[in-house]
Structures are given as structure tokens and as C-alpha cells.
Write a protein that holds these residues in place. Structure first.
Motif, PDB file in Angstrom:
ATOM      1  N   TYR A 296      -6.468 109.715  99.493  1.00  0.00           N
ATOM      2  CA  TYR A 296      -4.950 110.032  99.074  1.00  0.00           C
ATOM      3  C   TYR A 296      -5.077 109.750  97.743  1.00  0.00           C
ATOM      4  O   TYR A 296      -5.181 108.776  97.061  1.00  0.00           O
ATOM      5  CB  TYR A 296      -3.870 109.436  99.667  1.00  0.00           C
ATOM      6  N   THR A 297      -4.462 110.718  96.658  1.00  0.00           N
ATOM      7  CA  THR A 297      -4.160 110.422  95.449  1.00  0.00           C
ATOM      8  C   THR A 297      -2.637 109.699  95.506  1.00  0.00           C
ATOM      9  O   THR A 297      -2.136 109.922  96.619  1.00  0.00           O
ATOM     10  CB  THR A 297      -3.919 111.507  94.706  1.00  0.00           C
ATOM     11  N   ALA A 298      -2.151 109.299  94.278  1.00  0.00           N
ATOM     12  CA  ALA A 298      -0.830 108.461  94.383  1.00  0.00           C
ATOM     13  C   ALA A 298       0.106 109.614  94.856  1.00  0.00           C
ATOM     14  O   ALA A 298       1.110 109.103  95.607  1.00  0.00           O
ATOM     15  CB  ALA A 298      -0.611 107.789  93.156  1.00  0.00           C
ATOM     16  N   LEU A 299       0.151 110.666  94.192  1.00  0.00           N
ATOM     17  CA  LEU A 299       1.281 111.710  94.364  1.00  0.00           C
ATOM     18  C   LEU A 299       1.163 112.158  95.854  1.00  0.00           C
ATOM     19  O   LEU A 299       2.028 112.390  96.337  1.00  0.00           O
ATOM     20  CB  LEU A 299       1.077 112.676  93.448  1.00  0.00           C
ATOM     21  N   GLU A 300      -0.166 112.411  96.336  1.00  0.00           N
ATOM     22  CA  GLU A 300      -0.259 112.884  97.800  1.00  0.00           C
ATOM     23  C   GLU A 300       0.384 111.784  98.789  1.00  0.00           C
ATOM     24  O   GLU A 300       1.050 112.268  99.767  1.00  0.00           O
ATOM     25  CB  GLU A 300      -1.638 113.212  97.994  1.00  0.00           C
ATOM     26  N   ALA A 301       0.086 110.608  98.446  1.00  0.00           N
ATOM     27  CA  ALA A 301       0.596 109.459  99.401  1.00  0.00           C
ATOM     28  C   ALA A 301       2.132 109.430  99.471  1.00  0.00           C
ATOM     29  O   ALA A 301       2.862 109.247 100.446  1.00  0.00           O
ATOM     30  CB  ALA A 301       0.017 108.176  98.983  1.00  0.00           C
ATOM     31  N   VAL A 302       2.600 109.486  98.075  1.00  0.00           N
ATOM     32  CA  VAL A 302       4.316 109.512  97.979  1.00  0.00           C
ATOM     33  C   VAL A 302       4.811 110.864  98.620  1.00  0.00           C
ATOM     34  O   VAL A 302       5.939 110.766  99.262  1.00  0.00           O
ATOM     35  CB  VAL A 302       4.575 109.336  96.329  1.00  0.00           C
ATOM     36  N   ALA A 303       4.239 111.967  98.514  1.00  0.00           N
ATOM     37  CA  ALA A 303       4.699 113.250  98.872  1.00  0.00           C
ATOM     38  C   ALA A 303       4.874 113.178 100.443  1.00  0.00           C
ATOM     39  O   ALA A 303       5.945 113.473 100.867  1.00  0.00           O
ATOM     40  CB  ALA A 303       3.876 114.455  98.663  1.00  0.00           C
ATOM     41  N   GLU A 304       3.903 112.614 101.077  1.00  0.00           N
ATOM     42  CA  GLU A 304       4.051 112.430 102.725  1.00  0.00           C
ATOM     43  C   GLU A 304       5.119 111.412 103.006  1.00  0.00           C
ATOM     44  O   GLU A 304       5.940 111.818 103.970  1.00  0.00           O
ATOM     45  CB  GLU A 304       2.873 111.854 102.957  1.00  0.00           C
ATOM     46  N   ALA A 305       5.511 110.315 102.284  1.00  0.00           N
ATOM     47  CA  ALA A 305       6.553 109.613 102.611  1.00  0.00           C
ATOM     48  C   ALA A 305       7.954 110.375 102.039  1.00  0.00           C
ATOM     49  O   ALA A 305       8.859 110.277 102.824  1.00  0.00           O
ATOM     50  CB  ALA A 305       6.520 108.348 101.671  1.00  0.00           C
ATOM     51  N   VAL A 306       8.002 111.102 101.090  1.00  0.00           N
ATOM     52  CA  VAL A 306       9.226 111.737 100.737  1.00  0.00           C
ATOM     53  C   VAL A 306       9.507 112.692 101.698  1.00  0.00           C
ATOM     54  O   VAL A 306      10.608 113.040 101.949  1.00  0.00           O
ATOM     55  CB  VAL A 306       8.990 112.313  99.334  1.00  0.00           C
ATOM     56  N   ASP A 307       8.442 113.720 102.115  1.00  0.00           N
ATOM     57  CA  ASP A 307       8.738 114.580 103.320  1.00  0.00           C
ATOM     58  C   ASP A 307       9.320 113.907 104.384  1.00  0.00           C
ATOM     59  O   ASP A 307      10.262 114.575 104.911  1.00  0.00           O
ATOM     60  CB  ASP A 307       7.333 115.088 103.816  1.00  0.00           C
ATOM     61  N   TRP A 308       9.028 112.814 104.797  1.00  0.00           N
ATOM     62  CA  TRP A 308       9.455 112.043 105.897  1.00  0.00           C
ATOM     63  C   TRP A 308      11.172 111.558 105.630  1.00  0.00           C
ATOM     64  O   TRP A 308      11.836 111.880 106.518  1.00  0.00           O
ATOM     65  CB  TRP A 308       8.701 110.727 106.154  1.00  0.00           C
ATOM     66  N   LEU A 309      11.307 111.489 104.507  1.00  0.00           N
ATOM     67  CA  LEU A 309      12.593 111.031 103.964  1.00  0.00           C
ATOM     68  C   LEU A 309      13.648 112.302 104.090  1.00  0.00           C
ATOM     69  O   LEU A 309      14.810 112.267 104.515  1.00  0.00           O
ATOM     70  CB  LEU A 309      12.764 110.485 102.677  1.00  0.00           C
ATOM     71  N   VAL A 310      12.973 113.065 103.850  1.00  0.00           N
ATOM     72  CA  VAL A 310      13.779 114.575 103.818  1.00  0.00           C
ATOM     73  C   VAL A 310      13.935 114.981 105.272  1.00  0.00           C
ATOM     74  O   VAL A 310      15.176 115.249 105.688  1.00  0.00           O
ATOM     75  CB  VAL A 310      13.030 115.753 103.214  1.00  0.00           C
ATOM     76  N   LYS A 311      13.150 114.795 106.084  1.00  0.00           N
ATOM     77  CA  LYS A 311      13.054 115.174 107.559  1.00  0.00           C
ATOM     78  C   LYS A 311      14.216 114.270 108.374  1.00  0.00           C
ATOM     79  O   LYS A 311      15.006 114.222 109.241  1.00  0.00           O
ATOM     80  CB  LYS A 311      11.508 115.112 108.423  1.00  0.00           C
ATOM     81  N   ALA A 312      13.989 112.936 107.859  1.00  0.00           N
ATOM     82  CA  ALA A 312      14.927 111.866 108.232  1.00  0.00           C
ATOM     83  C   ALA A 312      16.464 111.985 107.664  1.00  0.00           C
ATOM     84  O   ALA A 312      17.240 111.307 108.263  1.00  0.00           O
ATOM     85  CB  ALA A 312      14.504 110.475 108.150  1.00  0.00           C
ATOM     86  N   GLY A 313      16.791 112.746 106.885  1.00  0.00           N
ATOM     87  CA  GLY A 313      18.108 113.212 106.298  1.00  0.00           C
ATOM     88  C   GLY A 313      18.389 112.095 104.898  1.00  0.00           C
ATOM     89  O   GLY A 313      19.531 112.156 104.761  1.00  0.00           O
ATOM     90  N   THR A 314      17.420 111.289 104.880  1.00  0.00           N
ATOM     91  CA  THR A 314      17.775 110.312 103.545  1.00  0.00           C
ATOM     92  C   THR A 314      17.875 110.880 102.207  1.00  0.00           C
ATOM     93  O   THR A 314      18.651 110.761 101.434  1.00  0.00           O
ATOM     94  CB  THR A 314      16.619 109.370 103.739  1.00  0.00           C
ATOM     95  N   ILE A 315      17.051 112.132 102.242  1.00  0.00           N
ATOM     96  CA  ILE A 315      17.124 112.976 101.058  1.00  0.00           C
ATOM     97  C   ILE A 315      17.763 114.301 101.482  1.00  0.00           C
ATOM     98  O   ILE A 315      16.965 114.917 102.458  1.00  0.00           O
ATOM     99  CB  ILE A 315      15.769 113.007 100.375  1.00  0.00           C
ATOM    100  N   ALA A 316      18.725 114.649 100.880  1.00  0.00           N
ATOM    101  CA  ALA A 316      19.306 116.213 101.327  1.00  0.00           C
ATOM    102  C   ALA A 316      18.700 117.311 100.481  1.00  0.00           C
ATOM    103  O   ALA A 316      18.718 117.158  98.933  1.00  0.00           O
ATOM    104  CB  ALA A 316      20.689 116.178 101.168  1.00  0.00           C
ATOM    105  N   THR A 317      18.366 118.379 100.799  1.00  0.00           N
ATOM    106  CA  THR A 317      18.017 119.561 100.177  1.00  0.00           C
ATOM    107  C   THR A 317      18.697 120.543 100.477  1.00  0.00           C
ATOM    108  O   THR A 317      19.285 120.637 101.369  1.00  0.00           O
ATOM    109  CB  THR A 317      16.388 119.615 100.543  1.00  0.00           C
TER     110      THR A 317
END
Length: 317
Positions: A296-317
Motif C-alpha cells: 500500500y502507498t500511504a494514500l491507498e492505506a488511508v483511503a481504505e480506512a476512510v471508506d470504512w469511516l464513510v460506511k460506518a457513518g462517521t463521515i457523512a457524504t
């Protein structure tokens, strides 16, 4: 081989334990038993679990003996934070284990000077966590070179993965920073946003542990960084995150003393630690000795975590 993993249900263990099981090892997972792994995996059904309160057992001098009694060929210690604790377990295991792997941290280096930082650079940690981890590394490697204790040290960067909030572009772990960027709102960064962070996917850390176990002749007596190749500036990181949400980052920059007044005391403390260190570590040694490259690049690793936060409702889109 029989592999004992101490702190097995945390960030790294979530990925490391299934990898060990899938590789055919007999795995004993030691933890307080208060937390499930961050991601489910069927391999956990084939793991022997042992509940232990390390802090209490270190205090009464019984933890090392407990680990010895588990009869591991390999012991992986993911949760040792004090030199006394490291001495206790190393003394107990000396002559009783084929390979001992300790999870350190790139915080042992202190603030970056010449980058990328290599493992052999002089250690100048500036907080108690870094100082203790540096002392543990020094002790274990001295034992390896002097007495033949089969120690290897793995130093992760900012560990990231689905299930928890990654260090964000402001250098702390407040998910509101991601929400601000997702909404296209203005985000203030400290100084000029040129300090650096260096994430690593938890599975890449697990892979490096596996590679070290597979090559003891190359890994014993050595320490290795575990980071994504290349570091991110705060502003570059913020630009990328905003782009994931179809936004352009609206960034402003404030001198440290003004910026810290805009956030909570806890957020300011965490940010200060990260930007003071501004890590940028090399992965050359792990590739040269173990053939390891992060997937993983740093951004690829973070993107996977951010996708999880979106699915969990922690980040609203």
C-alpha cells in the motif's frame, strides 16, 4: 511452528494472526480478552486464545513465566512499552525460543534530520514513549549480538486500516477533519502544512513480521522500519482527501500558537507530537535483507480506512 502473539487482537494482530494461521503455524493469541479483532476472519477459529493482564503480571513478575509455559518456537510481542517489561520477558525466554520479535516504533528516531531516515541513524527520541521504545531496542539488540538472544525489531509508522480513525491531515485523530474536507469547508493547518506523516497499512506491518520470521538468518539482531514508501505533507494529504469527495481543499495556514487555540487541547497535543517528528523513514533495508516491499502507498492505506469511516457513518457524504 508454534507462534505466540502477545497483544494479538490489536491493529497489527488483526492481520498478523490470520496470516500466521494460513501459513500453517500453530498460533496462540495472548490478550486481555476485552476486544475483538478489527476485522473478522475465519482463521481465528483455529487459534488458541489466552487471556492475560500483562501489566498486572509484569508487576508481580509472572508474565515471562506464563509466556514460557506456552512453549512457542516464535514469540511476537506487540504490546511492550517499558524497558523493564522487555528485560523481564527476554530473560525468561532466553534459550527457550527460536525467534523473538518486538514491535517498536519510528518514534525512536526523534525529529527527522536527513531524510529518508535509515534504521542506523542516531536515536534522539523526545518523549517518554519514544525513549522507552529506544531503550527496549538497544537492550534487545545488545542481547542479540552479545548473548545470541534471537531478537528482531519492527518499527511501524502511523498504523492505519479499516476499523479506526487514521492520523488525519491536521496531524491528529479527530474525524471532524475528514468531514471538513468532505464538505468542502475551510480547513486550517498549522504553519505552512509542510510537516510530514508516514502511514502504513496494518497488513503491510503484518507482512513484514511474516517476512522476518521466514528469514531469521537475515532478521535476527536487526531492526526494520515498516512504513509506506514516501511520506505525505499535511497539505498534500489534505488535497488528496478532499479529492476523494470530489472537492478542492480549501486550506488556510496559521502559526502554531494561533492554530493550537482553534482546536482542543488533546488534538493540539497529538498534532504537536506528529509535526515535531515529521517522519520520513526509509524502507530500503527491509527490501535489501528480506525482499519486503509495502503493498500500500500511504494514500491507498488511508483511503481504505476512510471508506470504512464513510460506511460506518462517521463521515457523512
Amino acid at each position: 511452528m508454534r507462534v505466540v502473539v502477545i497483544g494479538a487482537s490489536g491493529h497489527i494482530g488483526t492481520y498478523l494472526v490470520p496470516r500466521l494461521v494460513d501459513a500453517g503455524h500453530d498460533v496462540v493469541a495472548v490478550s486481555r480478552g476485552k476486544r475483538e479483532p478489527y476485522s473478522p476472519h475465519g482463521a481465528w477459529q483455529r487459534v488458541t486464545t489466552v487471556a492475560a493482564d500483562r501489566e498486572a503480571e509484569d508487576a508481580d513478575g509472572t508474565f515471562g513465566r506464563r509466556i514460557v509455559e506456552l512453549e512457542g518456537d516464535v514469540v511476537i510481542d506487540l504490546i511492550c512499552f517499558q524497558e523493564d517489561s522487555a528485560r523481564h520477558i527476554a530473560e525468561a525466554l532466553h534459550g527457550r525460543v527460536r525467534h523473538f520479535l518486538h514491535c517498536g516504533t519510528i518514534w525512536t528516531h526523534g525529529p527527522s534530520a536527513r531524510v529518508p531516515t535509515t534504521e542506523d541513524r542516531r536515536k534522539q527520541p523526545i518523549n517518554e514513549y519514544g525513549r522507552q521504545k529506544a531503550a527496549i531496542e538497544s537492550y534487545l539488540l545488545e542481547r542479540a549480538h552479545r548473548d545470541g538472544f534471537p531478537a528482531t525489531i519492527i518499527h511501524p509508522g502511523h498504523i492505519v486500516g479499516p476499523g479506526w480513525v487514521p492520523v488525519n491531515p491536521a496531524g491528529n485523530v479527530n474525524p471532524a477533519v475528514f468531514q471538513t474536507l468532505a464538505d468542502g469547508e475551510e480547513l486550517a493547518l498549522p504553519n505552512f502544512g509542510l510537516e510530514t506523516l508516514q502511514h502504513v497499512h496494518a497488513d503491510d506491518v503484518a507482512r513484514l513480521f511474516m517476512d522476518a520470521i521466514a528469514a531469521p538468518s537475515a532478521s535476527v539482531g536487526e531492526s526494520f522500519h515498516s512504513v509506506a514508501t514516501g511520506a505525505l505533507t499535511l497539505r498534500g494529504y489534505a488535497d488528496a482527501v478532499a479529492g476523494w469527495f470530489g472537492r478542492e481543499a480549501r486550506l488556510t495556514y496559521l502559526p502554531w500558537e494561533r492554530w493550537r487555540a482553534t482546536v482542543s487541547e488533546e488534538d493540539a497535543r497529538i498534532t504537536y507530537d506528529h509535526i515535531l517528528y515529521s517522519p520520513h523513514c526509509s524502507m530500503e533495508k527491509a527490501e535489501r535483507l528480506l525482499g519486503h516491499r509495502p503493498r500500500y502507498t500511504a494514500l491507498e492505506a488511508v483511503a481504505e480506512a476512510v471508506d470504512w469511516l464513510v460506511k460506518a457513518g462517521t463521515i457523512a457524504t
